[in-house]
Design a protein around this motif. Structure first.
Motif, PDB file in Angstrom:
ATOM      1  N   HIS A 107       0.838  -1.157   0.057  1.00 14.29           N
ATOM      2  CA  HIS A 107      -0.028   0.037   0.032  1.00 14.29           C
ATOM      3  C   HIS A 107       0.802   1.339   0.023  1.00 14.29           C
ATOM      4  N   VAL A 108       1.640   1.568  -1.132  1.00 15.94           N
ATOM      5  CA  VAL A 108       2.501   2.575  -1.159  1.00 15.94           C
ATOM      6  C   VAL A 108       2.123   3.779  -2.149  1.00 15.94           C
ATOM      7  N   TRP A 109       1.895   4.820  -1.462  1.00 14.50           N
ATOM      8  CA  TRP A 109       1.311   5.796  -2.488  1.00 14.50           C
ATOM      9  C   TRP A 109       2.357   6.999  -2.874  1.00 14.50           C
ATOM     10  N   MET A 110       2.407   7.347  -3.994  1.00 13.75           N
ATOM     11  CA  MET A 110       3.384   8.368  -4.707  1.00 13.75           C
ATOM     12  C   MET A 110       2.638   9.271  -5.383  1.00 13.75           C
ATOM     13  N   SER A 111       3.659  10.449  -5.746  1.00 10.93           N
ATOM     14  CA  SER A 111       3.119  11.362  -6.466  1.00 10.93           C
ATOM     15  C   SER A 111       2.773  10.983  -7.900  1.00 10.93           C
ATOM     16  N   LEU A 112       1.839  11.582  -8.612  1.00  8.82           N
ATOM     17  CA  LEU A 112       1.492  11.114 -10.005  1.00  8.82           C
ATOM     18  C   LEU A 112       2.420  11.594 -10.800  1.00  8.82           C
ATOM     19  N   LYS A 113       3.273  12.483 -10.665  1.00  6.36           N
ATOM     20  CA  LYS A 113       4.475  13.121 -11.578  1.00  6.36           C
ATOM     21  C   LYS A 113       5.234  12.179 -11.811  1.00  6.36           C
TER      22      LYS A 113
END
Length: 221
Positions: A107-113
């Motif tokens: 469950h790792v969130w990252m910036s869309l960039k």
């Protein structure tokens, strides 16, 4: 004097990363500046937060942070207007002695960039910077995340190892570490009779699976 006070006294403001019963503690005074969102923390708060959260960090990201990350793989599970979520990130890294390690973080969130052209369900390989950041959702804690992805490539789904694959890799390492011929092996060449290593891995894998299933049944009863 209690153990924490003594441990802190020995390492206080030294540029050391120390292993302890509280997890990995980074004592370097300038290391506080590397914590995203931690600009208002003082040094004492910084140490206390590490003490309280050191065992609950993303340990494979942590290992890469203090050693050498080799790359990441994952499948985009969710995409919002400014973020992407990977249900699982496969991690590959290397220790200074050249020994490699791998594992996963969930469950790792990252910036869309950097991921703008990719969609939910796409499997990707990439490199990224690992950074530390301050979490404030349920009390203050310091954890590790990924940012600034580069070298992004779309890969087939089958290149992503399953949880079973990762478990077997860990079991293989245990079997090799315990083997009486371990110091004589080189370049990945196993000296055991053909098929014996695989039999040991499969037997231990089945035992762990049974133990896990039994534990799950006991928890549900």
């Amino acid at each position: 004097m209690d153990d924490w006070k003594e441990f802190k006294k020995v390492n206080y403001k030294k540029n050391v990363v120390a292993q302890s019963e509280w997890g990995t503690i980074y004592f370097g005074i300038d290391s506080l500046k590397e914590v995203a969102g931690g600009e208002r923390l003082n040094y004492e708060e910084y140490l206390e937060i590490q003490r309280n959260s050191g065992k609950n960090v993303r340990h494979y990201f942590e290992a890469c942070y203090y050693n050498f990350p080799l790359g990441f793989r994952g499948q985009i599970a969710k995409r919002t207007k400014d973020k992407v979520c990977f249900n699982r990130i496969f991690v590959e890294g290397m220790f200074p002695d050249g020994m490699c390690f791998d594992g996963k973080e969930d469950h790792v969130w990252m910036s869309l960039k950097g991921f703008e052209e990719y969609h939910e369900g796409d499997s990707l390989s990439f490199f990224a910077d690992i950074y530390r950041y301050l979490k404030t959702g349920k009390g203050k804690s310091i954890d590790f995340g990924l940012r600034n992805p580069k070298g992004i490539k779309k890969i087939p789904d089958y290149e992503l190892p399953s949880d079973d694959d990762l478990m077997k890799q860990e079991i293989e390492q245990i079997v090799c570490d315990a083997c009486f011929l371990g110091e004589q092996c080189s370049m990945g060449m196993c000296l055991l009779p053909k098929g014996k290593k695989r039999a040991k891995i499969n037997a231990l894998y089945e035992e762990l699976k049974k133990a896990g299933a039994q534990k799950a049944r006991q928890g549900g009863s």
